[in-house]
Motif scaffolding. Structure first.
Motif, mmCIF file in Angstrom:
data_model
loop_
_atom_site.group_PDB
_atom_site.id
_atom_site.type_symbol
_atom_site.label_atom_id
_atom_site.label_comp_id
_atom_site.label_asym_id
_atom_site.label_seq_id
_atom_site.Cartn_x
_atom_site.Cartn_y
_atom_site.Cartn_z
ATOM 1 N N VAL A 12 0.868 -1.180 0.000
ATOM 2 C CA VAL A 12 0.000 0.000 0.000
ATOM 3 C C VAL A 12 0.905 1.231 0.000
ATOM 4 N N ALA A 23 -5.141 -0.594 3.760
ATOM 5 C CA ALA A 23 -4.293 -1.559 4.456
ATOM 6 C C ALA A 23 -5.117 -2.433 5.393
ATOM 7 N N LEU A 26 -7.314 -4.932 3.269
ATOM 8 C CA LEU A 26 -6.506 -5.992 2.665
ATOM 9 C C LEU A 26 -5.985 -6.958 3.715
ATOM 10 N N HIS A 27 -5.566 -6.431 4.857
ATOM 11 C CA HIS A 27 -5.120 -7.309 5.952
ATOM 12 C C HIS A 27 -6.264 -8.213 6.402
ATOM 13 N N VAL A 33 0.432 -7.438 4.036
ATOM 14 C CA VAL A 33 0.422 -6.025 3.659
ATOM 15 C C VAL A 33 1.663 -5.310 4.174
ATOM 16 N N VAL A 56 0.414 -5.365 10.312
ATOM 17 C CA VAL A 56 0.816 -4.788 9.027
ATOM 18 C C VAL A 56 2.229 -4.224 9.145
#
Length: 474
Positions: A12, A23, A26-27, A33, A56
């Motif tokens: 990202v 972020a 997506l995590h 990430v 992350v």
């Protein structure tokens, strides 16, 4: 539940209003990430700590290096395509998406029917038009929200618990650049004028990114009939690859032709979404239902109405939605009348195209202008407005560019050049404007420039203007 992102290594690019939500999403979908960010200030460190607590990885102060193993980049919209990070991604065959592209691909991931998108872009008027559109859709009883570059985050809109029937989506040229698979139900490009050319590289590239909003449209491509710039919004429609049966729908401040919306004797009328549009027209609203009824804002209302009608909204809902709409601050906002002079705050007019529309709304103007020019030139703007100018008061770092244009094209207009860039300059500017103004005039803050040389943003600049006007009347 496993997704296409499970186990994928995603970078990202950029923290902030788009990077942090991307972020997190997506995590949550199982991706590995890594966030990279140019800055390493206190705010960035706080955001990094929040993400690192989730697992992350965050790299501050290094936004140019491609993390090893990256399979996808999701970028903040403002990151320039010329950054070394993207050059490295291109060489490695790594795709780059924006947050809008990510949101588009996540629609319906939870099994719900995806809400169609009615999308709006343009150099000026995007936010107002999208808010008008959302108001109209709500008046029609639809579950909707103004999302994208304003209001609700697009990622929140497509992944949150709230279900929507349709979304009113504002998209910038930056966002469209990074959204290759976006396909809207219907879309509008309000206008095109040189802006952000330092980011896009040329007017042609800027227009091409704006035109992406029409790609794959299903029902209507709404364009500005009155636009004279080249390429025009109609040119972008002609060049778009749309679905079979998608129509070109124009809007105009004049009398509309078939397949257009326009104005007739103080009424907003539709000759696009009616039976026998060669002969018939549908009244939608009165011009007085638009707040404020300045020409460019009437154009915004027509564009919003065109998108709503493309979605099947009734004429009554268009009228009710426009009546219910209240514009945001700093957009042709009437602050006060003092000694017969109107004081109007259009601090949001941060480029010449927006300022041209603002100046066209008044007959006799004392113009407060200046700030950061962002590479703009002012000759065409001044030449077009010269006959309306009672005087001008100039502030900000690039005020000399406007002063020189005034000398060339409006030499008879008195100009006050304030050689200061502190926030207190606004009070002096308003006082000087009062000295130049006569009863019946409008003192108009329409800077034609960005604000960051003197203020945090255009909101603070407009607030300073309003406070200075209040002090006049005290």
């Amino acid at each position: 539940m496993p997704s296409e992102f499970t186990g994928k290594h995603v970078t990202v690019a950029g923290l902030g209003v788009s990077g942090v939500p991307a972020a997190k999403v997506l995590h949550g979908l199982g991706a590995h990430v890594t966030v990279v960010n140019d800055g390493d200030d206190e705010r960035a460190r706080a955001q990094a700590a929040e993400l690192e607590a989730l697992g992350v990885t965050v790299r501050l102060g290094d936004g140019d290096t491609l993390p090893e193993g990256t399979e996808l980049i999701v970028t903040a919209p403002g990151w320039k395509p010329t950054k070394p990070l993207f050059t490295a991604a291109g060489q490695a065959g790594v795709p780059v998406w924006g947050d809008v592209e990510l949101a588009w691909r996540l629609r319906g991931l939870d099994g719900r029917k995806p809400a169609p998108w009615l999308a709006v872009t343009g150099t000026n008027g995007k936010t107002t038009t999208v808010q008008m559109l959302a108001s109209i859709l709500k008046a029609a009883g639809l579950r909707t929200a103004a999302v994208g570059n304003i209001g609700v985050s697009l990622l929140d809109a497509v992944t949150g618990e709230q279900e929507y029937d349709v979304l009113a989506v504002e998209l910038s040229s930056y966002q469209l650049h990074w959204a290759p698979s976006l396909r809207a139900h219907s879309a509008a490009v309000l206008n095109l004028a040189p802006d952000h050319l330092d980011w896009h590289g040329s007017m042609e590239a800027y227009a091409a990114d704006k035109g992406r909003i029409y790609e794959g449209n299903q029902v209507a491509c709404v364009y500005n009939v009155d636009a004279t710039d080249k390429p025009s919004t109609e040119d972008l429609v002609r060049g778009a690859d749309v679905e079979e049966g998608c129509r070109a729908i124009g809007f105009t401040l004049g009398t509309p032709g078939p397949s257009q919306l326009g104005v007739v004797e103080g009424l907003l009328v539709d000759r696009a979404f009616v039976e026998d549009r060669q002969k018939n027209a549908q009244e939608l609203a009165e011009v007085s239902d638009v707040d404020p009824p300045a020409p460019h804002n009437i154009a915004n209302a027509l564009a919003a109405a065109g998108l709503a009608r493309a979605f099947g909204v009734s004429a009554a809902a268009v009228r009710d939605g426009l009546r219910a709409f209240t514009p945001d601050a700093h957009r042709i906002a009437h602050v006060a009348d003092v000694d017969g002079v109107a004081y109007v705050d259009d601090s949001k007019a941060t480029n010449t195209h927006a300022t041209e529309a603002s100046l066209a709304a008044y007959e006799s103007i004392v113009w407060i202008a200046g700030g950061l020019a962002k590479g703009a030139t002012f000759d065409e703007l001044v030449a077009g407005a010269a006959k309306r100018l009672r005087g001008a008061v100039l502030i900000g770092a690039d005020r000399a560019l406007i002063r020189e244009a005034l000398a060339r094209h409006a030499p008879e207009v008195p100009v006050v050049d304030l050689d200061r860039t502190d926030t207190g300059a606004m009070l002096q500017a308003v006082q000087e404007a009062r000295r130049l103004a006569r009863p019946g005039d409008t003192v108009l803050l329409a800077p034609a420039c960005a604000s960051m040389d003197m203020f945090t943003n255009y909101n603070q600049r407009g607030d300073a203007f309003a406070q200075a006007v209040r002090e006049l009347g005290a």
